[in-house]
Motif scaffolding. Sequence first.
Motif, PDB file in Angstrom:
ATOM      1  N   GLU A 127       0.832  -1.217   0.000  1.00  0.00           N
ATOM      2  CA  GLU A 127       0.000   0.000   0.000  1.00  0.00           C
ATOM      3  C   GLU A 127       0.860   1.258   0.000  1.00  0.00           C
ATOM      4  N   LEU A 128       1.941   1.191   0.765  1.00  0.00           N
ATOM      5  CA  LEU A 128       2.790   2.360   0.928  1.00  0.00           C
ATOM      6  C   LEU A 128       3.491   2.762  -0.368  1.00  0.00           C
ATOM      7  N   VAL A 129       3.984   1.792  -1.124  1.00  0.00           N
ATOM      8  CA  VAL A 129       4.753   2.142  -2.328  1.00  0.00           C
ATOM      9  C   VAL A 129       4.015   1.880  -3.638  1.00  0.00           C
ATOM     10  N   SER A 130       2.885   1.208  -3.574  1.00  0.00           N
ATOM     11  CA  SER A 130       2.159   0.902  -4.813  1.00  0.00           C
ATOM     12  C   SER A 130       0.692   1.305  -4.769  1.00  0.00           C
ATOM     13  N   GLY A 131       0.242   1.826  -3.654  1.00  0.00           N
ATOM     14  CA  GLY A 131      -1.168   2.179  -3.506  1.00  0.00           C
ATOM     15  C   GLY A 131      -1.541   3.456  -4.244  1.00  0.00           C
ATOM     16  N   ASP A 132      -2.831   3.605  -4.488  1.00  0.00           N
ATOM     17  CA  ASP A 132      -3.347   4.790  -5.184  1.00  0.00           C
ATOM     18  C   ASP A 132      -3.068   6.076  -4.409  1.00  0.00           C
ATOM     19  N   ASP A 133      -3.081   5.987  -3.074  1.00  0.00           N
ATOM     20  CA  ASP A 133      -2.893   7.189  -2.246  1.00  0.00           C
ATOM     21  C   ASP A 133      -1.495   7.795  -2.362  1.00  0.00           C
ATOM     22  N   THR A 134      -0.517   6.969  -2.741  1.00  0.00           N
ATOM     23  CA  THR A 134       0.863   7.469  -2.808  1.00  0.00           C
ATOM     24  C   THR A 134       1.337   7.685  -4.249  1.00  0.00           C
ATOM     25  N   GLU A 137       3.554  10.578  -5.033  1.00  0.00           N
ATOM     26  CA  GLU A 137       4.671  10.802  -4.108  1.00  0.00           C
ATOM     27  C   GLU A 137       5.964  10.247  -4.693  1.00  0.00           C
ATOM     28  N   GLU A 138       7.073  10.865  -4.336  1.00  0.00           N
ATOM     29  CA  GLU A 138       8.360  10.426  -4.873  1.00  0.00           C
ATOM     30  C   GLU A 138       8.709   9.000  -4.446  1.00  0.00           C
ATOM     31  N   PHE A 139       8.234   8.572  -3.287  1.00  0.00           N
ATOM     32  CA  PHE A 139       8.547   7.225  -2.809  1.00  0.00           C
ATOM     33  C   PHE A 139       7.659   6.145  -3.427  1.00  0.00           C
ATOM     34  N   HIS A 140       6.675   6.537  -4.244  1.00  0.00           N
ATOM     35  CA  HIS A 140       5.825   5.559  -4.938  1.00  0.00           C
ATOM     36  C   HIS A 140       6.709   4.725  -5.863  1.00  0.00           C
ATOM     37  N   GLY A 141       6.604   3.406  -5.750  1.00  0.00           N
ATOM     38  CA  GLY A 141       7.411   2.508  -6.580  1.00  0.00           C
ATOM     39  C   GLY A 141       8.798   2.242  -6.020  1.00  0.00           C
ATOM     40  N   LEU A 142       9.061   2.721  -4.815  1.00  0.00           N
ATOM     41  CA  LEU A 142      10.372   2.532  -4.197  1.00  0.00           C
ATOM     42  C   LEU A 142      10.670   1.039  -4.036  1.00  0.00           C
ATOM     43  N   ASP A 143      11.889   0.665  -4.323  1.00  0.00           N
ATOM     44  CA  ASP A 143      12.366  -0.708  -4.170  1.00  0.00           C
ATOM     45  C   ASP A 143      12.176  -1.172  -2.719  1.00  0.00           C
ATOM     46  N   GLU A 144      11.752  -2.419  -2.535  1.00  0.00           N
ATOM     47  CA  GLU A 144      11.434  -2.914  -1.188  1.00  0.00           C
ATOM     48  C   GLU A 144      12.639  -2.875  -0.250  1.00  0.00           C
ATOM     49  N   THR A 145      13.820  -3.154  -0.767  1.00  0.00           N
ATOM     50  CA  THR A 145      15.023  -3.107   0.073  1.00  0.00           C
ATOM     51  C   THR A 145      15.211  -1.711   0.659  1.00  0.00           C
ATOM     52  N   MET A 146      15.083  -0.701  -0.198  1.00  0.00           N
ATOM     53  CA  MET A 146      15.260   0.673   0.270  1.00  0.00           C
ATOM     54  C   MET A 146      14.104   1.088   1.183  1.00  0.00           C
TER      55      MET A 146
END
Length: 174
Positions: A127-134, A137-146
């Motif tokens: 939800e945090l990196v792939s959800g509609d709400d984000t 945001e620059e962190f949308h799609g951020l690699d899981e490791t990071m």
Amino acid sequence: MSFAWPWQYSFPPFFTLQPNGETRQKQLSAWCALALAYSRRHRLPAMTVREAQDSPLFANRRLQRKLPLESIQVVLEELRKNGNLEWLDKNKTSFLIMWRRPEEWGKLIYQWVSKNGLTNSVFTLYELVSGDDTENEEFHGLDETMLLRALQALQQEHKAEIITLDDGRGVKFF
């Protein structure tokens, strides 16, 4: 939008590390800035040295010039010294390139949480990196490791807690 290459990229001597110490340091700074900008634009969190060597980053096909492998390793080591690269294996064949450090990502994420009144909320990592709400945001799609490193930084500041959910991991913000 295509990537805007710096002027040095069209200058053939840029692809040969210079022997003069002062010139070499300026050149390494330019290579580091280019590597970070390229990785950020193309959202490349991790890659192997071989992938880097074959990528447009270190190989200008128009000039038919390539930065030699030994020089690429010098650039990567400079990035590591600056805190923008972490080797993922002891043989130094793959690396994580960080155009933002985990603490900086954590700060961005927490600003979004605070701005939207979402403290005391639980999110899945998805939800945090792939959800509609984000999405914007620059962190949308951020690699899981990071993402995990960013959340760990927030956890150390007592602003978040990484939790295990039935279907994976999540995070609760404070």
